[in-house]
Structures are given as C-alpha cells and as structure tokens.
Design an enzyme around this catalytic site. Structure first.
Site, PDB file in Angstrom:
ATOM      1  N   LYS A   1       2.462 -24.715  56.434  1.00 10.28           N
ATOM      2  CA  LYS A   1       3.318 -23.888  57.286  1.00 10.28           C
ATOM      3  C   LYS A   1       2.869 -23.882  58.749  1.00 10.28           C
ATOM      4  CE  LYS A   1       6.276 -22.283  54.191  1.00 10.28           C
ATOM      5  NZ  LYS A   1       7.702 -22.704  54.260  1.00 10.28           N
TER       6      LYS A   1
ATOM      7  N   GLU B   1      10.573 -14.573  58.796  1.00 13.75           N
ATOM      8  CA  GLU B   1      10.729 -14.113  57.418  1.00 13.75           C
ATOM      9  C   GLU B   1       9.628 -14.772  56.597  1.00 13.75           C
ATOM     10  OE1 GLU B   1      12.194 -16.851  58.440  1.00 13.75           O
ATOM     11  OE2 GLU B   1      11.537 -18.140  56.799  1.00 13.75           O
TER      12      GLU B   1
ATOM     13  N   SER C   1       0.732 -28.691  49.054  1.00 15.48           N
ATOM     14  CA  SER C   1       1.209 -28.005  50.266  1.00 15.48           C
ATOM     15  C   SER C   1       0.452 -26.727  50.586  1.00 15.48           C
ATOM     16  CB  SER C   1       2.701 -27.707  50.131  1.00 15.48           C
ATOM     17  OG  SER C   1       2.949 -26.990  48.944  1.00 15.48           O
TER      18      SER C   1
END
Lengths: 410, 276
Positions: free
Chosen positions: A100, A122, A389
């Site tokens: 991210k 969000e 990830s």
C-alpha cells in the site's frame, strides 16, 4: 519481452481519455466532485511527465520504503508442493508491511503538488490507512481515515498504529461497517471539503484517473519482478498469481506483463464461505457489471441493482467491487480469475508460516492458496511468482479465533 | 424536446408570482402504503413538483436523514418496480403534478437505461435526477432520457465554475438544480446572498428555471432562497419528519402523513411570500 506500443492487440494501453478500459471505468461522480477529478487528472498527467516527480518518488522508495523488495525463491514451499518453482515477491517487507505504501507515496507527492492541505482515506484491513497515516506524518499533513466499525474491531492493531502516526480514525457504522461503507463515507467527506482535501484512494478503483494512477504507482512491483526474474532465471516466469480485493497489488504485478503472452496470469478473489453461498467477495466470478464508487465494474448486487455486502475472513478483500481494469482483463480473457475460500486461505497461511518462516497477510494467503492448487500440477522447471502483498501480524488475532486457539498466550 | 409537466408547472408558478416548492420523499419510506399516501397528499399541501427518491444501498451524496430513509425503504422490501407502481397509482388521481425520479445510476444501469426511461415515461414520470452521471457520460442516460421525452435535470454546484457551466447546462432540460453547499444533502449553513449570486450566474447562461436545494429547512429559508430562485427544493426536513413520527418499532403512525404535510404547508407559504 515485447514493446507494448507496437502490439496491435495490446491489452495494456487503457484507459482512454474518458477513463474507460473497454466498457469499464469512467467517471461516475456527482457534479461537486467532477471539477476536482478533472483537476486531479491534469495534475497527474503533468506529474507523470516531470522527471523531478519521479526522482523524488524513487528516492523515497529506496531510502524510506526499502525498495526494491526481494524476489525470494521459496525453496521449502516448492519442495513441499513438489512442482513448479515458487518465487515470492516480498512486498510485505516494505515499510508499513504491505504494497500500500507504493501508492500512498505517489499520491501524497501529488497532493503536495496540488497544494492540498488535508488528507482523507478509506481503509478495510487498515493497511492502506496505516500507509496513508504514515505518509501524512512524513509530509506533515493532517490525516483522517474512514474505516468500517466491523473492521475497526477485527483489525484493532492497525487502528492503534494509525493513531500513533497521528491519524484520526472514524468508525463507520452504516451498512455492514466494512470497506464499501468506509468508501461511501470518505466520498461524503470529500464532497463536503473539496477545496482543501485530497482523497488518497487505496486501490485501483474509483473515478478516472484513480484506477490508472494507482496502477501506475503499483506497477513498480511488476517492473522489479521482471528485472529480478531475468537476473535470477534468465527468463520470464510461467505464471503470476496475486489476490484481489480492489485489485491494486494484483494490477501492480500483472500490468508490466500483460503483453508478454507466454506469461499466464491468475488473480484470486475471496470466496469466503464458498461461491455457492452469498457470503463471499468474488465480484468477477459471481457478480455482474454495474456502477459504484465512480466506476463501472463487476459488482456483487441483486437483480434490482442494490449492492450486496460481501464476506471474507480477510478485511482487505471484503469489498463487493473490483478495479475496472480487472473487469476488462476478465472479459478479454487475458487474466484468469479464480477464488479461494476462507478455509483454503487459512491453510495457506499456516503452510507459509511453517515452510518458510513467513507470516503472510490473510489477503495474500488467498494467492498462496491458489499456488497450493497449481504448483503440484506443473513441471519442476516451470516458475510461479506470487505477490506476497502484506505481512500477517495484523491478522494473528483473527487466525487465532478461527483456529480455535482462544487466547494468544501459550 | 416536447413540453413536460415540469415546464408547465414552473411557468404556472411564475405566472402566480411565487417560487415553486419542490418536495422530496424516498419511495417506500417508511412502508409502501404510507409512502404512497404521503406522495398523494403532497400536492394538496403545497408541493408543486415532487421528487421521488429511488432507494439505493449506497447513497453517496446523501446525509444521514436520507440515508436512513433509504434504509427504511429497502428494509421493507422496496424495489424499482414498486416505485413505478407508486407513480402509476399517483397518476390515476393527478395528471398535472410533475414527478421527478431521483437517485443513483446502478439500479437504472442494471435494468438497461433505454428501457428504464421508456418505462418511466409510460408510468407518468416527467424528469430524472441521477446524481452520479455527469455530463461527461451524457450518452449513457441523459440523451436517451431526452429522446424518450423525460427531462434530465442536472445539478450545478459551487464547484461548477463559469467555464464548466455551459457543459453542465448543455443537455439539461426542465430546470437547473443548484446545490447550495459543497456537501451532502441536509447539511451545511445556507448563505442566501451567495446563493443569489450563483443563481444569477446560472441565469446568465440559460433560460431554464433554477431551483435551489441542499440545506433548506425552514419557511424563512424558503422565502429567502425563493426571492432569487424559481424554485426551492426540500428533502431532508420531510424525511426527518417521517422518522420522528414513527413508533418505537419504526412503524408508521396516524401522525406520519400529517407530520409531512404540516411542514410542507409552512414551506409553501414561505415560497409564496418570497415573490410577494
């Protein structure tokens, strides 16, 4: 490797000027946001052409995130499964523990360029919220994060991390209190505070240019993988595999390989309790096209067009939609989209812990689950790259509960 | 396109020297029967143009009052087919009051936009407001609506600048809905002076009537806004009245319909005073 610009049948060239990948994508937002979205599009186009922007981002990647992330040959997992060679792209080793951060750094630099003074986001699992709070702390922006009340509860460690970093977390009680509802509330904040606020969307979805922009910021995953694989094996992998919630880690790995026709690409959705139930988040496998959160894409919805609440053990995959480029890649047939259940993901989670000493995020465990099915059917000289990830520290409470271990203390 | 009931009604209000009162309720709130009763009672109470909300699970532009109204309707099993049933039932008794369907694109998209506007027209609908289809996507819904004889009413907002305004107005018909605040429905402090400037700016670009909404709650506000606008839109205050009239189990009471019509009467008086 081929140059995509010379390929007449390239599937990597989207979106068009209106933000469409085939019929998917677009800019389905209210008029209040529309001028902003157009400004953002312009600012992003300019940033993309600016070498200084790329230079600053590259420096942050190296010194702040710790890139490049390793491409790791998972020897014991490979032996255990007895088939294809498995490489892990170690995005979980990035600063903040997931992919991210790649997107958040790109977008915070853009927010700075645009003169915005307040950041909202969000978050589902909290990984994007943590990454956003991190870059806000680093660049001195106030940060407010919308998070479904259900997720606030099941991802408590990440809520605390956001608070430590100076982020204000707003629990959202509307709907089922998960990622979809958090996104609605973030959009309501944005439309109310358009003048000073930049909305860092965490996945490759939303109104154009977000899907393309987030993909571009995440494509460093695939670009590095390509170079690393050529260095390690002298050739491209036979298969790529990644999990999908909104699909940003997947598109980041996949996109640089889309025009490499010999590379098979597999995306893994969350099947929750199973696709034969209503409790899953597999919009590409069990949804149909619709319009939500600014883009047209596959959605879980009823016959009357009401959006359904999905379910996944993994908060980061608990979203009834999917980035629009994945919808396009599904219809074009370039990428195969499959699914893994909660149970399969939990088994994969444990297997990676035990064979490699790596605790994966529950999201990424869905991709490992697919590798467990595929690798044994492949030859030993074939290669799979799976995108790891995120790391699983945030999930240990959830996993403990599901495995019936009760308290975490021995 | 041909004249609709919306054109006729705004012209009539102008001739009668008053601002038009545009009233919003959510179809199916708090239940189908009560909602239909309120719907039918609105014109007599003083609503000139009715906006009927099509409930959607993810109403991104709405504040809490209309979010809750939507949830009440959906919890009661409301569907698009039932919204059309309501319009048909209304039209049996009233063939003059304009009806506008307001909502979000997805429930329309899954039914097929062309089929939707045809069905809407046949049921007696005059106009549509679809929040999340901007002029950039006019080909999808706005143009088919016009072709079917349904006004596509566009929102203009404080972020719509002079340069963008012509694009917003290009395919708009019926009236222009000016959103008085940057934000969601039912919130924000209304600044009548700023609104007056914005309305004038829109009127420099179009001959269409301009109605103003988002944040109008009292007869005094309706009067102040109505001085410069051709219409005043109210919604959250009406659905809040529905909510406050419900019993402990969330069911309609014998006060539910009058709770709405009482407020409407006061707002309608404000609209009359506006041009007096």
């Amino acid at each position: 490797m081929t140059d995509p610009t010379t390929l007449p049948n390239s599937v990597s060239q989207g979106p068009d000027d209106r933000g469409f990948f085939g019929i998917y994508g677009g800019r389905f937002v209210s008029e209040t946001l529309m001028p902003l979205i157009l400004d953002l599009d312009k600012a992003y186009r300019e940033a993309k052409e600016d070498p200084e922007f790329h230079k600053e981002l590259a420096k942050l990647h190296k010194d702040y995130v710790g890139r490049q992330s390793p491409l790791y040959f998972a020897e014991r997992l490979t032996e255990h499964l007895g088939g294809a060679k498995i490489y892990l792209k170690r995005e979980e080793l990035n600063h903040t523990g997931s992919h991210k951060i790649n997107n958040c750094l790109g977008q915070i630099l853009l927010a700075k360029r645009m003169g915005k003074t307040r950041i909202i986001a969000e978050t589902g699992a909290g990984q994007h919220g943590v990454a956003t709070a991190t870059v806000c702390a680093r660049f001195g922006f106030p940060c407010e994060v919308y998070m479904g009340a259900t997720d606030v509860e099941r991802q408590a460690p990440n809520v605390f991390r956001m608070n430590l970093l100076g982020g204000v977390v707003h629990p959202v009680t509307a709907g089922a209190g998960t990622l979809k509802d958090a996104m609605n509330e973030a959009l309501r904040d944005w439309v109310t505070n358009v003048a000073d606020t930049y909305y860092i969307i965490g996945t490759a979805a939303g109104p154009h240019p977000y899907p393309a922009m987030v993909r571009d910021f995440q494509s460093i995953i695939g670009q590095e993988t390509k170079e690393q694989m050529l260095a390690a094996e002298g050739r491209l992998p036979d298969m790529l595999c990644a999990c999908l919630g909104g699909g940003s880690n997947a598109i980041g790995l996949f996109h640089p390989f889309l025009d490499d026709k010999d590379v098979q690409i597999v995306g893994v959705e969350a099947a929750g309790y199973g696709l034969d139930t209503d409790e899953h988040c597999a919009s590409l496998n069990a949804g149909k096209p619709g319009v939500l959160h600014g883009n047209r894409t596959y959605l879980l919805q009823d016959d009357d067009g009401q959006i359904l609440e999905g379910h996944s053990i993994s908060a980061g995959l608990d979203y009834p939609g999917i980035g629009p480029e994945h919808s396009f890649l599904r219809d074009s047939g370039r990428v195969e989209y499959v699914s893994a259940t909660d149970t399969e993901a939990l088994e994969a989670f444990q297997l990676l812990c035990q064979t490699e000493g790596i605790i994966p995020a529950l999201e990424s465990s869905h991709a490992i689950a697919e590798v467990i099915k595929r690798a044994p059917t492949m030859d030993k000289d074939q290669i799979i790259v799976v995108n790891l990830s995120g790391r699983g520290d945030k999930d240990v409470n959830t996993v403990s509960k599901f495995l019936g271990k009760g308290s975490l203390a021995e | 396109m041909e004249k609709t009931r919306i054109d006729t009604r705004f012209a009539a209000c102008k001739a009668e020297n008053r601002a038009a009162l545009v009233g919003f309720i959510t179809a199916g709130d708090p239940d189908l029967d009560t909602s239909l009763e309120i719907f039918k009672a609105l014109p007599k109470a003083g609503v000139d143009v009715i906006e009927l909300g099509m409930p959607f699970s993810d109403p991104m532009a709405e504040g809490v009052p209309i979010q809750l109204a939507t949830q009440r309707a959906l919890a009661g099993g409301h569907t698009m087919a039932k919204t059309f049933d309501m319009v048909r039932a209304f039209r049996k008794e009233d063939n003059e009051t304009p009806i506008i369907l307001m909502g979000y694109y997805n429930p329309i998209y899954v039914r097929d936009p062309k089929a939707f506007v045809k069905d809407a027209k046949e049921a007696g609908v005059d106009g549509m407001i679809v929040v999340d289809v901007p002029p950039e996507h006019d080909d999808e819904l706005c143009i088919p609506a016009r072709e079917a004889g349904v006004n596509f009413i566009r929102l203009a907002t404080p972020t719509t600048d002079e340069k963008r305004l012509p694009k917003v107005l290009e395919n708009t018909s019926g009236f222009v809905y000016y959103v008085s605040v940057t934000g969601i429905t039912g919130t924000g402090a209304l600044d009548a002076d700023k609104v007056a400037i914005a309305v004038k700016s829109i009127k420099d670009h179009t001959d269409l009537p301009v109605a103003v909404g988002f944040g109008v709650k009292t007869p005094e506000q309706a009067e102040a806004i109505g001085r410069n606008a051709d219409g005043v839109v109210v919604g959250s205050v009406l659905v809040n009245a529905i909510k406050d009239s419900l019993d402990a189990d969330g069911k309609a009471t014998d006060k539910t319909v009058s709770a709405v019509t009482d407020i409407v009467k006061g707002l309608a008086d404000g609209c009359k005073r506006a041009k007096a």
